[in-house]
Design an enzyme around this catalytic site. Structure first.
Site, PDB file in Angstrom:
ATOM      1  N   ASP A   9       0.855  -1.183   0.000  1.00 50.84           N
ATOM      2  CA  ASP A   9       0.000   0.000   0.000  1.00 50.84           C
ATOM      3  C   ASP A   9       0.895   1.239   0.000  1.00 50.84           C
ATOM      4  OD1 ASP A   9      -2.377   1.660   0.545  1.00 50.84           O
ATOM      5  OD2 ASP A   9      -1.492   1.855   2.543  1.00 50.84           O
ATOM      6  N   GLY A  44      -5.035   3.456  -3.885  1.00 50.36           N
ATOM      7  CA  GLY A  44      -6.246   4.099  -4.373  1.00 50.36           C
ATOM      8  C   GLY A  44      -5.929   5.198  -5.365  1.00 50.36           C
ATOM      9  N   LYS A 197      -8.593  -4.345  -3.943  1.00 49.51           N
ATOM     10  CA  LYS A 197      -7.174  -4.630  -4.088  1.00 49.51           C
ATOM     11  C   LYS A 197      -6.901  -6.142  -4.119  1.00 49.51           C
ATOM     12  CE  LYS A 197      -5.194  -0.481  -1.915  1.00 49.51           C
ATOM     13  NZ  LYS A 197      -4.264  -0.013  -0.855  1.00 49.51           N
TER      14      LYS A 197
END
Length: 272
Positions: A9, A44, A197
């Site tokens: 991430d 994102g 994800k």
């Protein structure tokens, strides 16, 4: 067990609390790349919003990959699309109408990373979002855009209390048709129902011929939970939320204290 792919991430994981990549993280990522381990940023953000970090980490080429828009688009670092799942025009219009009726700021991103909003009073969160993602911010009504206009992601933005109050109404209105996730205090993100994800990571691993046990995932928030489910090893950041820590196999250091480097060294490099 030999790790072949590390999924990381970006915000509050790869980046420290000042929005920077620590030197220890760069060193660990480059060691993983040298060991022929794929390092995949899963964010994102759009590609434009993660490209500076790809460059800093030395991740480049047609045989390296990135997952963007929380899984709506999977592409090579060189920009070749492997898969994308978009929100259609009717749902985009419904989201915009809801935003206006409920007075909750909304912006949407097309797959080319341009941000659109129908709000003429643009809030500070939206401006910061556009800056962080190196994206344009255009004020457009749905009727000013093509009838086949589709989006990769919609984002309700605002202060935490405002989104706390609006989230139940948003889920009640769109939860059956779209994937909804609270990515952070200021962002409630909306994607195609197939998107998360985890699905994108599973599809990419399959494309590369990797099994779940070959995958290490590192994250901190609710939108990372789906990739925790598909990865053989899931590591939560020390600064992560309670849900991420519960779902993980282990917890590493914080994003300000070499957490990503520790995770890569312990669960990828030493394990190999």
């Amino acid at each position: 067990m030999s790790i072949k792919l590390i999924a990381i991430d970006v915000d509050q994981t790869l980046l420290n609390s000042n929005g920077q990549v620590l030197p220890s993280t760069v060193k660990a990522v480059q060691a993983a790349l040298a060991a022929n381990i794929k390092v995949v940023l899963c964010s994102g953000r759009p590609l434009a919003g993660v490209r500076p970090y790809l460059t800093q980490l030395g991740i480049s080429g047609a045989d390296q990959y990135v997952i963007t828009f929380n899984g709506a688009v999977t592409e090579s670092v060189a920009g070749t699309i492997l898969a994308q799942s978009l929100i259609n025009n009717p749902l985009y219009r419904e989201l915009t109408a809801f935003s206006k009726a409920q007075r909750v700021p909304l912006n949407v991103l097309d797959w080319q990373s341009v941000i659109y909003t129908a709000d003429r009073d643009v809030n500070w969160v939206m401006v910061q979002q556009a800056w962080e993602n190196h994206a344009g911010l255009l004020i457009r009504e749905p009727d000013e855009l093509p009838t086949d206009f589709q989006i990769a992601k919609a984002v309700f933005t605002g202060e935490g209390a405002q989104l706390d109050a609006a989230e139940p109404r948003i889920r009640a209105s769109f939860g059956n048709d779209l994937y909804i996730v609270r990515a952070s205090t200021h962002f409630l993100e909306i994607m195609n129902a197939r998107v998360n994800k985890g699905q994108a990571l599973a599809d990419l691993a399959h494309h590369l011929g990797f099994a779940p046990e070959d995958v290490l995932a590192i994250g901190d928030e609710q939108n990372d939970l789906p990739m925790f489910k598909v990865a053989g090893t899931a590591i939560a950041m020390g600064n992560g939320g309670a849900a991420a820590k519960r779902a993980a196999d282990a917890v590493t250091g914080t994003n300000d204290a070499d957490g990503v480097a520790q995770a890569i060294e312990k669960w990828a490099l030493q394990a190999n």
